[in-house]
Design a protein around this motif. Structure first.
Motif, mmCIF file in Angstrom:
data_model
loop_
_atom_site.group_PDB
_atom_site.id
_atom_site.type_symbol
_atom_site.label_atom_id
_atom_site.label_comp_id
_atom_site.label_asym_id
_atom_site.label_seq_id
_atom_site.Cartn_x
_atom_site.Cartn_y
_atom_site.Cartn_z
ATOM 1 N N GLN A 200 30.167 -5.899 22.388
ATOM 2 C CA GLN A 200 29.199 -6.550 21.306
ATOM 3 C C GLN A 200 29.813 -5.826 20.076
ATOM 4 O OE1 GLN A 200 27.768 -9.249 21.695
ATOM 5 N NE2 GLN A 200 28.765 -9.347 23.354
ATOM 6 N N LEU A 201 29.765 -4.347 20.061
ATOM 7 C CA LEU A 201 30.073 -3.803 18.844
ATOM 8 C C LEU A 201 31.600 -4.090 18.499
ATOM 9 C CD1 LEU A 201 28.783 -0.108 19.747
ATOM 10 C CD2 LEU A 201 27.842 -1.674 18.262
ATOM 11 N N LEU A 202 32.331 -4.434 19.401
ATOM 12 C CA LEU A 202 33.811 -4.774 18.753
ATOM 13 C C LEU A 202 33.639 -6.384 18.283
ATOM 14 C CD1 LEU A 202 35.940 -3.345 21.718
ATOM 15 C CD2 LEU A 202 35.965 -2.600 19.112
ATOM 16 N N ARG A 203 32.751 -6.966 18.805
ATOM 17 C CA ARG A 203 32.947 -8.568 18.417
ATOM 18 C C ARG A 203 32.135 -8.380 16.863
ATOM 19 N NH1 ARG A 203 30.585 -13.782 21.205
ATOM 20 N NH2 ARG A 203 30.406 -14.785 19.409
ATOM 21 N N TYR A 204 31.163 -7.762 16.509
ATOM 22 C CA TYR A 204 30.540 -7.972 15.492
ATOM 23 C C TYR A 204 31.133 -6.754 14.299
ATOM 24 C CZ TYR A 204 27.540 -11.242 18.030
ATOM 25 O OH TYR A 204 27.195 -12.324 18.372
ATOM 26 N N PHE A 205 31.432 -5.843 14.593
ATOM 27 C CA PHE A 205 31.722 -4.963 13.742
ATOM 28 C C PHE A 205 33.437 -4.478 13.765
ATOM 29 C CE2 PHE A 205 27.501 -4.312 15.046
ATOM 30 C CZ PHE A 205 26.705 -4.603 14.053
ATOM 31 N N ILE B 265 25.478 -7.438 11.237
ATOM 32 C CA ILE B 265 23.860 -7.838 11.371
ATOM 33 C C ILE B 265 23.627 -9.055 11.292
ATOM 34 C CG2 ILE B 265 21.898 -7.345 10.803
ATOM 35 C CD1 ILE B 265 22.442 -4.144 10.784
ATOM 36 N N ASP B 266 24.128 -9.660 10.153
ATOM 37 C CA ASP B 266 23.946 -11.052 9.421
ATOM 38 C C ASP B 266 24.589 -11.941 10.646
ATOM 39 O OD1 ASP B 266 22.375 -10.397 7.487
ATOM 40 O OD2 ASP B 266 24.512 -10.644 5.899
ATOM 41 N N VAL C 154 22.651 -14.707 13.172
ATOM 42 C CA VAL C 154 22.930 -16.109 13.210
ATOM 43 C C VAL C 154 22.950 -16.462 14.632
ATOM 44 C CG1 VAL C 154 24.670 -17.627 12.978
ATOM 45 C CG2 VAL C 154 23.866 -16.273 10.941
ATOM 46 N N ASP C 155 23.821 -15.421 15.592
ATOM 47 C CA ASP C 155 23.916 -15.798 16.894
ATOM 48 C C ASP C 155 22.686 -15.818 17.609
ATOM 49 O OD1 ASP C 155 26.612 -16.276 16.446
ATOM 50 O OD2 ASP C 155 27.489 -14.420 17.326
#
Length: 83
Positions: free
Chosen positions: A6-11, A28-29, A33-34
């Motif tokens: 999840q960290l890789l996906r979003y950041f 974070i935005d 949304v997700d």
């Protein structure tokens, strides 16, 4: 959902300390949304949990319709506050 995934996906990294604030805010935005679009309870809880750890989770009554999910979130908050 794995935490590092999840960290890789979003950041784009697992090392949030290396990122500028604007990149963290953008991630974070996208997570918010997700979270709003997610219908599967487990995935929704995982997203909310990561947002909580980042200090950006919405209120429980906004995030979860089901009381059992809100109670699980309260338990998660209590456990992380003890750590």
């Amino acid at each position: 959902m794995h935490f590092d995934d999840q960290l890789l996906r979003y950041f784009g990294t697992t090392d949030l300390d290396s990122l500028p604030a604007t990149t963290i805010e953008a991630g974070i935005d996208r997570m918010r949304v997700d979270l709003g679009l997610e219908e599967e309870r487990g995935r929704r809880f995982a997203l909310w949990s990561l947002l909580y750890l980042l200090g950006a989770a919405p209120d429980l009554d906004v995030a979860f319709e089901d009381e059992a999910d809100r109670e699980a979130a309260r338990n998660f908050m209590d456990l992380t506050d003890q750590a």
